[in-house]
Design an enzyme around this catalytic site. Structure first.
Site, PDB file in Angstrom:
ATOM      1  N   THR A  91       0.821  -1.216   0.000  1.00 14.39           N
ATOM      2  CA  THR A  91       0.000   0.000   0.000  1.00 14.39           C
ATOM      3  C   THR A  91       0.849   1.259   0.000  1.00 14.39           C
ATOM      4  O   THR A  91       2.012   1.251   0.393  1.00 14.39           O
ATOM      5  CB  THR A  91      -0.953   0.020   1.215  1.00 14.39           C
ATOM      6  OG1 THR A  91      -0.191   0.054   2.415  1.00 14.39           O
ATOM      7  CG2 THR A  91      -1.863  -1.201   1.222  1.00 14.39           C
ATOM      8  N   ASP A  92       0.211   2.344  -0.420  1.00 14.14           N
ATOM      9  CA  ASP A  92       0.872   3.643  -0.428  1.00 14.14           C
ATOM     10  C   ASP A  92       0.480   4.437   0.819  1.00 14.14           C
ATOM     11  O   ASP A  92      -0.172   3.907   1.726  1.00 14.14           O
ATOM     12  CB  ASP A  92       0.541   4.403  -1.711  1.00 14.14           C
ATOM     13  CG  ASP A  92      -0.951   4.664  -1.896  1.00 14.14           C
ATOM     14  OD1 ASP A  92      -1.712   4.591  -0.911  1.00 14.14           O
ATOM     15  OD2 ASP A  92      -1.348   4.951  -3.037  1.00 14.14           O
ATOM     16  N   ALA A  93       0.841   5.696   0.868  1.00 12.88           N
ATOM     17  CA  ALA A  93       0.573   6.529   2.043  1.00 12.88           C
ATOM     18  C   ALA A  93      -0.918   6.700   2.320  1.00 12.88           C
ATOM     19  O   ALA A  93      -1.309   7.004   3.441  1.00 12.88           O
ATOM     20  CB  ALA A  93       1.236   7.894   1.872  1.00 12.88           C
TER      21      ALA A  93
ATOM     22  N   GLY B 197      -3.018   4.213   2.034  1.00 13.78           N
ATOM     23  CA  GLY B 197      -3.533   2.908   2.412  1.00 13.78           C
ATOM     24  C   GLY B 197      -4.117   2.115   1.260  1.00 13.78           C
ATOM     25  O   GLY B 197      -4.769   1.098   1.458  1.00 13.78           O
ATOM     26  N   VAL B 198      -3.872   2.563   0.038  1.00  9.77           N
ATOM     27  CA  VAL B 198      -4.386   1.917  -1.173  1.00  9.77           C
ATOM     28  C   VAL B 198      -3.270   1.090  -1.795  1.00  9.77           C
ATOM     29  O   VAL B 198      -2.116   1.532  -1.851  1.00  9.77           O
ATOM     30  CB  VAL B 198      -4.879   2.989  -2.181  1.00  9.77           C
ATOM     31  CG1 VAL B 198      -5.294   2.366  -3.495  1.00  9.77           C
ATOM     32  CG2 VAL B 198      -6.017   3.804  -1.572  1.00  9.77           C
TER      33      VAL B 198
END
Length: 140
Positions: free
Chosen positions: A17-19, A21-22
């Site tokens: 995930t990225d920052a 949360g995806v």
């Protein structure tokens, strides 16, 4: 999933995930590969069997369409099927599903090449037959 008799299970890791949360879009291609390798294991004796015969499979094209995001700890099914196997080329289609809802789909096109020269080579007959058998299998 209609038209797909095989699926690999994926659990979205925090590292995926990225920052926000995806799950990052690049992970879908990794998940496609997980499904593709498991598909080959089930139907064709595994990718290593190709390598043992001096054949590699190169990705020529890849495409993904994102419909909904995936999030940390989601449990996904990556449905895979292989078709259009002829000559040196073959194609996989994928559908990524979460709780019965399609969140992404895509495809990859591959070429079989001689491992030493990287020149195109015909798919081994056993692989073309395994792909045809998997495509005809109602239960995968």
């Amino acid at each position: 999933m209609e038209g797909f008799d095989f699926a690999a299970r994926i659990r979205v890791r925090f590292a995926d995930t990225d920052a926000q949360g995806v799950a990052h879009n690049s992970n879908y291609f990794v998940w496609f590969e997980v499904a593709r390798v498991e598909f080959l294991e089930r139907y064709a004796g595994g990718y290593q069997r190709l390598r043992d015969e001096g054949i590699e499979s190169l990705v020529l094209e890849s495409h993904a369409r994102f419909r909904q995001p995936a999030f940390f700890d989601d449990r996904l099914l990556v449905h895979a099927r292989c078709h259009t196997a002829g000559g040196a080329r073959f194609r996989f289609d994928y559908v990524v599903e979460r709780d019965g809802t399609t969140i992404a789909d895509g495809w990859t096109t591959h070429a079989a090449v001689d491992a030493a020269t990287l020149r195109p080579t015909r798919l081994p007959a056993w692989l073309a037959e395994a792909i045809a058998t998997a495509a005809a299998s109602p239960a995968g």
